[in-house]
Scaffold this motif. Structure first.
Motif, PDB file in Angstrom:
ATOM      1  N   GLU A  22      78.850 -55.757  -3.794  1.00  8.76           N
ATOM      2  CA  GLU A  22      78.625 -54.313  -3.919  1.00  8.76           C
ATOM      3  C   GLU A  22      79.084 -53.801  -5.280  1.00  8.76           C
ATOM      4  N   LYS A  51      77.064 -43.319  -3.212  1.00  9.62           N
ATOM      5  CA  LYS A  51      76.783 -44.740  -2.999  1.00  9.62           C
ATOM      6  C   LYS A  51      75.606 -44.842  -2.045  1.00  9.62           C
ATOM      7  N   TYR A  56      77.306 -40.843   1.318  1.00  3.92           N
ATOM      8  CA  TYR A  56      76.859 -42.229   1.412  1.00  3.92           C
ATOM      9  C   TYR A  56      75.454 -42.224   2.008  1.00  3.92           C
TER      10      TYR A  56
END
Length: 200
Positions: A181, A133, A116
């Protein structure tokens, strides 16, 4: 819950966003390691001291031995590889807007772990693409920041209770954040119609 290691490039991250940042990371797993790297003798990092103590983040001192060379990046990368080979973690959170961590993110993913990334919108696209992500710090708007502006979004200036209640409703907030998101593109933007469809 996934076991995460959070490694912060303090030279390329804002101390003012750390509380929001850690709250966001908590959605993806439990943080077992929190380290921030930088030359803590530099006046540029003085804003970090209170946050490090408040959030129990371990500061890693790295002196700038040579002008123009970023020793902080090297220290973070070495530690990341040590943690990777320990086999104790399910994922890493790399907090930086620096493209120097692109290869590190790719290497961690090659080992089957999640990565991440968290940084500003100026973050180079190769680093963004190397992460599973990527979360832009500009998107980390929390309810306590929105609540003071509730008066501006109600149709009835005399009744603000319903708006404030909606803003403070954790379930609604989480649902909306998840929808944004899911619908957002690589640059963090989402069409309103796509967000609405995610909530239906």
């Amino acid at each position: 819950m996934s076991k995460l290691a959070v490694l912060i490039d303090a030279d390329n991250a804002q101390s003012s966003t750390i509380n929001h940042l850690l709250s966001e990371i908590a959605k993806y797993g439990t943080t077992h390691v929190k380290r921030a790297y930088g030359d803590w003798t530099s006046p540029n990092l003085k804003g970090w001291k209170e946050k490090l103590l408040e959030q129990s983040i371990q500061p890693i001192q790295q002196f700038a031995y040579t002008h123009g060379k970023n020793a902080t990046d090297s220290a973070l990368i070495i530690d990341a590889m040590d943690l990777l080979y320990s086999g104790r973690f399910d994922g890493f959170c790399l907090v930086s807007s620096d493209s120097d961590f692109t290869r590190l993110a790719a290497r961690i993913r090659e080992s089957g772990l999640s990565v991440y990334g968290i940084g500003e919108r100026k973050t180079p696209k190769p680093f963004v693409a190397a992460c599973d992500k990527f979360i832009y710090t500009e998107n980390l708007v929390h309810l306590e920041e929105l609540a003071p502006h509730a008066d501006r979004v109600t149709n009835d200036p005399g009744d603000h209770s319903s708006v404030r209640q909606a803003l403070m409703d954790d379930h609604l907030s989480n649902m909306l954040r998840t929808a944004v998101e899911t619908a957002s593109d690589d640059d963090g933007w989402a069409r309103l119609s796509s967000v609405v469809s995610q909530t239906q």
